[in-house]
Design an enzyme around this catalytic site. Structure first.
Site, PDB file in Angstrom:
ATOM      1  N   HIS A 136       0.954  -0.621   0.415  1.00 32.58           N
ATOM      2  CA  HIS A 136      -0.140  -0.088  -0.300  1.00 32.58           C
ATOM      3  C   HIS A 136       0.718   1.283  -0.371  1.00 32.58           C
ATOM      4  O   HIS A 136       0.439   2.201  -0.263  1.00 32.58           O
ATOM      5  CB  HIS A 136      -1.350  -0.408   0.908  1.00 32.58           C
ATOM      6  N   ASP A 166      -0.376  -7.598   0.719  1.00 36.85           N
ATOM      7  CA  ASP A 166       0.570  -6.042   1.406  1.00 36.85           C
ATOM      8  C   ASP A 166       2.202  -6.023   1.641  1.00 36.85           C
ATOM      9  O   ASP A 166       2.670  -5.493   2.580  1.00 36.85           O
ATOM     10  CB  ASP A 166      -0.092  -5.642   2.552  1.00 36.85           C
ATOM     11  N   GLY A 238       3.515   6.551   8.139  1.00 34.85           N
ATOM     12  CA  GLY A 238       5.152   7.005   7.355  1.00 34.85           C
ATOM     13  C   GLY A 238       5.689   5.549   7.584  1.00 34.85           C
ATOM     14  O   GLY A 238       6.934   5.603   7.398  1.00 34.85           O
ATOM     15  N   ASN A 239       5.593   4.849   9.251  1.00 39.28           N
ATOM     16  CA  ASN A 239       6.113   3.759   9.288  1.00 39.28           C
ATOM     17  C   ASN A 239       5.269   2.938   8.914  1.00 39.28           C
ATOM     18  O   ASN A 239       6.326   1.721   8.435  1.00 39.28           O
ATOM     19  CB  ASN A 239       5.591   3.073  10.793  1.00 39.28           C
ATOM     20  N   SER A 240       4.921   2.153   8.205  1.00 35.89           N
ATOM     21  CA  SER A 240       4.219   1.549   6.611  1.00 35.89           C
ATOM     22  C   SER A 240       5.326   1.232   6.812  1.00 35.89           C
ATOM     23  O   SER A 240       5.991   1.486   5.272  1.00 35.89           O
ATOM     24  CB  SER A 240       3.077   1.806   6.063  1.00 35.89           C
ATOM     25  N   GLY A 296      -9.007 -25.041  -3.960  1.00 36.23           N
ATOM     26  CA  GLY A 296      -9.849 -24.653  -4.282  1.00 36.23           C
ATOM     27  C   GLY A 296     -11.232 -25.112  -3.581  1.00 36.23           C
ATOM     28  O   GLY A 296     -11.957 -25.710  -4.179  1.00 36.23           O
ATOM     29  N   VAL A 297     -11.495 -25.014  -2.837  1.00 35.88           N
ATOM     30  CA  VAL A 297     -12.535 -24.901  -2.056  1.00 35.88           C
ATOM     31  C   VAL A 297     -12.978 -23.400  -1.284  1.00 35.88           C
ATOM     32  O   VAL A 297     -12.546 -22.558  -1.180  1.00 35.88           O
ATOM     33  CB  VAL A 297     -12.214 -25.646  -0.481  1.00 35.88           C
ATOM     34  N   ILE A 299     -15.101 -22.389   1.832  1.00 38.56           N
ATOM     35  CA  ILE A 299     -14.736 -22.619   3.505  1.00 38.56           C
ATOM     36  C   ILE A 299     -16.140 -21.762   4.637  1.00 38.56           C
ATOM     37  O   ILE A 299     -16.160 -20.543   4.210  1.00 38.56           O
ATOM     38  CB  ILE A 299     -13.941 -23.460   3.985  1.00 38.56           C
TER      39      ILE A 299
END
Length: 517
Positions: A136, A166, A238-240, A296-297, A299
């Site tokens: 992001h 992310d 800004g710490n991202s 491929g399920v 749930i």
């Protein structure tokens, strides 16, 4: 309050409690804790050179809309002279065609494109210039740059991005080896361990904060792979993308989000565990995209009611509510209604655990899957495929409809059902190839009404047995009563989705005979 990536807005009230130890109770031996370090200075000095500031920018072109397009007026106190100043300034630059100001001149006064910039953090994991950050931070950017601790700014190339997790991997060109940090084993970090966060909060690069691991395995509803480390080390906007270090100087997390009513730190921050991140980073470096395992399920959560209806002792595991055509689960003969208890030898304690366990498994590897099926444990082998893009995931299959008859009452459950007919397809907008039986009426204050069933819902299975007619539904319900089940389990399809729904049998007397059809 808003949800921020790298800032998640929410307030919390903290309380304190005290407990007195009675002399009559056995004394608990005190636990010796490691003492806090005298200083983090030596560790910070060693790690700071490998932590960078990440700046991304993109061009935003305003749409043709006359007044009202472009940047909004900043927030000022009502009546402030600044409020009127910015209002007048922006209105002059938002003139539409035929206006008197701004624009490109002439009669076509379109708002000029503008540059939007965002700031984040990152860390160097390879001396040749590979930098890890959050997706992001650089999402939508047409230009990304990295600023080193010595204030040298380098243009960065986006090597690969993982939107679901992310995570992003950047590459800068350098004529000398860069300082690096290494990933540690996040599974070894315990609640209460000291941690250090370094990043670029509010553009203030090279900021160091300390705290502890507050919790593990947090699900903050940002995606299906949520498994965050929670920390009270101060993390802000800004710490991202910045690193969370253990006391050995290893990266155990990527700082990603916080809970906050204002955007500032209140001591509740979240980091992507390194054990998840380092696999994705390696895949981004090699393939340019993540290669997650895919079963491929579809749930759903196993509730106590569902567990009881299937004779399962504990409400654990993930219940299979649908199978993707041609996927690994279909090839392994996994069926709707199976409950996945273990995957690759790892316990599936609840539904949320399964996507992460499957995603971390090796693509192309054969994996044992322990299922609960027909009242007993069954093990099947499956070979995982690479997860396709969301747009490529196959939709559920459908088969031929059944014959037309009039609605049938299902005794005690408060619903009437009928086989699929053209009239019901038209009325409830069902597919031409719809299978099962259609609920045509639900009585109030009945088990069906309490579970939210409604006309137009389609019963696909009862007690994991396929349904082709109303009589099939009645037989399965009576069989559940004779087996002294408290609930009968139905697979319900509505609006393109499917879900298992348990209906209470304890509130309804058993049928004394066959109801008129």
């Amino acid at each position: 309050m808003r949800l921020f990536r790298s800032t998640v807005a929410r307030a919390a009230l903290l309380g304190a409690s005290f407990a007195l130890v009675s002399p009559a109770l056995p004394l608990v031996q005190p636990t010796l804790a490691r003492s806090a370090p005298d200083s983090f200075a030596d560790m910070a000095a060693k790690l700071l050179p490998a932590v960078v500031n990440v700046s991304s920018s993109q061009t935003i072109t305003a749409k043709n809309g006359g007044p009202g397009v472009g940047p909004e007026i900043p927030m000022f106190p009502p009546g402030s002279p600044f409020e009127q100043f910015f209002k007048d300034f922006l209105n002059r630059n938002r003139q539409g065609p035929g206006g008197n100001g701004g624009g490109n001149g002439g009669g076509d006064n379109q708002p000029a494109p503008r540059r939007a910039q965002s700031l984040g953090s990152g860390f160097i994991v390879d001396p040749s210039g590979y930098v890890v950050t959050n997706n992001h931070v650089i999402e939508g950017a047409d230009e990304v740059s990295v600023t080193l601790q010595d204030n040298i700014t380098l243009k960065a190339e986006i090597v690969g991005r993982d939107e679901s997790g992310d995570i992003a991997l950047l590459k800068v060109k350098t004529d000398k080896p860069l300082p690096t940090v290494e990933f540690g084993d996040s599974s070894q970090s315990r609640v209460g361990d000291w941690v250090l966060a370094i990043g670029n909060p509010f553009g203030l690069g090279g900021t160091v904060t300390a705290g502890i691991v507050s919790a593990r395995g947090r699900d903050i509803h940002q995606g299906q792979y949520d498994d965050f480390i929670q920390t009270d080390a101060a993390i802000n906007r800004g710490n991202s993308g910045g690193p969370l270090f253990n006391m050995d100087g290893q990266v155990i997390g990527i700082n990603t989000a916080i809970f906050s009513p204002s955007g500032g730190s209140i001591g509740i921050g979240f980091s992507i565990p390194s054990n998840m991140a380092k696999n994705i980073v390696a895949q981004l470096k090699q393939y340019g995209h993540p290669r997650r395992g895919w079963l491929g399920v579809k749930i759903q959560q196993v509730t106590p009611d569902i567990a009881e209806s299937l004779g399962l002792k504990d409400a654990s595991g993930a219940m299979v509510a649908g199978i993707t055509d041609g996927g690994p689960a279909e090839k392994a003969k996994i069926r709707s209604g199976d409950i996945i208890l273990k995957f690759g030898g790892e316990d599936v304690k609840e539904m949320h655990n399964l996507p992460r366990i499957v995603a971390d498994a090796e693509v192309g590897k054969e994996v044992p899957v322990l299922l609960w099926r027909d009242g007993k444990e069954v093990t099947v082998q499956t070979v995982l495929a690479e997860r396709p893009a969301d747009a490529q995931l196959a939709s559920a299959d459908a088969t031929k409809p059944t014959d037309v008859t009039r609605p049938t009452d299902i005794s005690g459950l408060g619903l009437k059902v009928a086989p699929v007919s053209q009239d019901l397809k038209d009325k409830f907008q069902l597919q031409d190839s719809q299978k099962g039986v259609v609920i045509t009426d639900v009585s109030p204050n009945t088990p069906a009404a309490e579970r939210g069933l409604k006309p137009g819902d389609v019963i696909m299975e009862v007690q994991q047995g396929e349904i082709a007619s109303p009589d099939d539904v009645r037989k399965q319900v009576e069989a559940a009563r004779k087996a002294d089940r408290k609930f009968v389990l139905m697979l319900i399809q509505r609006e393109g989705g499917v879900q298992y729904v348990p209906l209470s049998l304890s509130k309804a007397p058993a049928s004394k005979g066959k109801q008129p059809g």
